[in-house]
Scaffold this motif. Structure first.
Motif, short mmCIF file in Angstrom:
data_model
loop_
_atom_site.label_atom_id
_atom_site.label_comp_id
_atom_site.label_asym_id
_atom_site.label_seq_id
_atom_site.Cartn_x
_atom_site.Cartn_y
_atom_site.Cartn_z
N LEU A 6 11.53 2.46 -7.91
CA LEU A 6 10.66 2.12 -9.04
C LEU A 6 11.43 2.10 -10.35
N ASP A 7 12.52 2.85 -10.41
CA ASP A 7 13.33 2.89 -11.63
C ASP A 7 14.15 1.63 -11.86
N ILE A 8 14.32 0.82 -10.82
CA ILE A 8 15.17 -0.37 -10.96
C ILE A 8 14.43 -1.68 -10.73
N LEU A 9 13.22 -1.63 -10.19
CA LEU A 9 12.50 -2.87 -9.90
C LEU A 9 11.78 -3.41 -11.13
N GLU A 32 3.28 1.51 2.68
CA GLU A 32 2.39 0.40 2.32
C GLU A 32 1.91 0.62 0.89
N GLY A 33 1.83 -0.46 0.14
CA GLY A 33 1.37 -0.36 -1.22
C GLY A 33 1.49 -1.69 -1.92
N ALA A 34 1.35 -1.65 -3.22
CA ALA A 34 1.48 -2.86 -4.03
C ALA A 34 2.12 -2.50 -5.36
N PRO A 45 3.29 -7.11 -2.55
CA PRO A 45 2.97 -6.13 -1.51
C PRO A 45 4.21 -5.37 -1.05
N ILE A 46 3.97 -4.13 -0.66
CA ILE A 46 4.99 -3.33 0.01
C ILE A 46 4.52 -3.24 1.45
N ILE A 47 5.26 -3.83 2.36
CA ILE A 47 4.87 -3.90 3.77
C ILE A 47 5.98 -3.27 4.60
N ASP A 48 5.62 -2.30 5.41
CA ASP A 48 6.60 -1.58 6.25
C ASP A 48 7.77 -1.05 5.41
N GLY A 49 7.45 -0.56 4.21
CA GLY A 49 8.46 0.04 3.35
C GLY A 49 9.32 -0.94 2.56
N ILE A 50 9.01 -2.23 2.65
CA ILE A 50 9.82 -3.25 1.98
C ILE A 50 8.98 -3.96 0.92
N PRO A 51 9.40 -3.90 -0.36
CA PRO A 51 8.68 -4.66 -1.38
C PRO A 51 8.99 -6.16 -1.24
N VAL A 52 7.94 -6.95 -1.10
CA VAL A 52 8.09 -8.40 -0.92
C VAL A 52 7.92 -9.04 -2.30
N GLU A 60 4.10 -16.35 1.51
CA GLU A 60 3.31 -16.83 2.64
C GLU A 60 1.84 -16.45 2.43
N ARG A 61 1.02 -17.46 2.37
CA ARG A 61 -0.41 -17.26 2.12
C ARG A 61 -1.03 -16.30 3.14
N LYS A 62 -0.74 -16.50 4.41
CA LYS A 62 -1.36 -15.68 5.46
C LYS A 62 -0.95 -14.21 5.33
N ARG A 63 0.32 -13.97 5.08
CA ARG A 63 0.77 -12.58 4.95
C ARG A 63 0.09 -11.90 3.77
N ASP A 64 0.00 -12.61 2.64
CA ASP A 64 -0.63 -12.02 1.46
C ASP A 64 -2.14 -11.81 1.67
N THR A 65 -2.83 -12.77 2.25
CA THR A 65 -4.28 -12.60 2.45
C THR A 65 -4.57 -11.52 3.50
N ASP A 66 -3.73 -11.42 4.53
CA ASP A 66 -3.88 -10.34 5.51
C ASP A 66 -3.70 -8.98 4.85
N PHE A 67 -2.71 -8.88 3.98
CA PHE A 67 -2.45 -7.64 3.26
C PHE A 67 -3.65 -7.27 2.39
N LEU A 68 -4.17 -8.24 1.63
CA LEU A 68 -5.32 -7.98 0.76
C LEU A 68 -6.56 -7.60 1.56
N SER A 69 -6.77 -8.25 2.69
CA SER A 69 -7.93 -7.93 3.53
C SER A 69 -7.82 -6.52 4.11
N LYS A 70 -6.63 -6.17 4.56
CA LYS A 70 -6.41 -4.85 5.17
C LYS A 70 -6.68 -3.72 4.18
N TRP A 71 -6.29 -3.90 2.92
CA TRP A 71 -6.36 -2.83 1.94
C TRP A 71 -7.43 -3.06 0.86
N GLN A 72 -8.39 -3.94 1.10
CA GLN A 72 -9.37 -4.28 0.06
C GLN A 72 -10.17 -3.07 -0.42
N GLY A 73 -10.34 -2.07 0.41
CA GLY A 73 -11.09 -0.89 -0.01
C GLY A 73 -10.30 0.06 -0.89
N LYS A 74 -8.98 -0.11 -0.94
CA LYS A 74 -8.14 0.82 -1.70
C LYS A 74 -7.43 0.18 -2.90
#
Length: 88
Positions: A6-9, A32-34, A45-52, A60-74
């Motif tokens: 976080l200090d360098i991104l 996982e995070g954003a 998104p941060i997916i499997d420990g990797i910031p994309v 990729e539209r599908k990857r981003d929409t899947d991520f948003l759907s998975k975590w929409q409650g948080k």
């Protein structure tokens, strides 16, 4: 992703620093995070420990929409409903 990253991104689009972190799942590291740029409103998104952190045209539209759907409650509305890239 290690918390020290976080200090360098910065946003690859407008170089804004620091990015806001929304931690969704973590153990010793953030699994996982954003990352959110308050300047341009883009989220990364941060997916499997990797910031994309790709420019809009390479995301990729599908990857981003899947991520948003998975975590929409948080994830906050500024990521879910107002976050860029706009083409999603």
């Amino acid at each position: 992703m290690k918390r020290l990253m976080l200090d360098i991104l910065a946003c690859p689009i407008d170089k804004h620093y620091p990015l806001e972190l929304f931690e969704l799942q973590s153990k010793d590291e953030i699994e996982e995070g954003a990352l959110y740029c308050q300047e341009c409103g883009r989220y990364y998104p941060i997916i499997d420990g990797i910031p994309v952190m790709l420019p809009d045209e390479l995301r990729e539209r599908k990857r981003d929409t899947d991520f948003l759907s998975k975590w929409q409650g948080k994830l906050p509305d500024k990521v879910l409903r107002q976050g860029n890239p706009w083409h999603l």
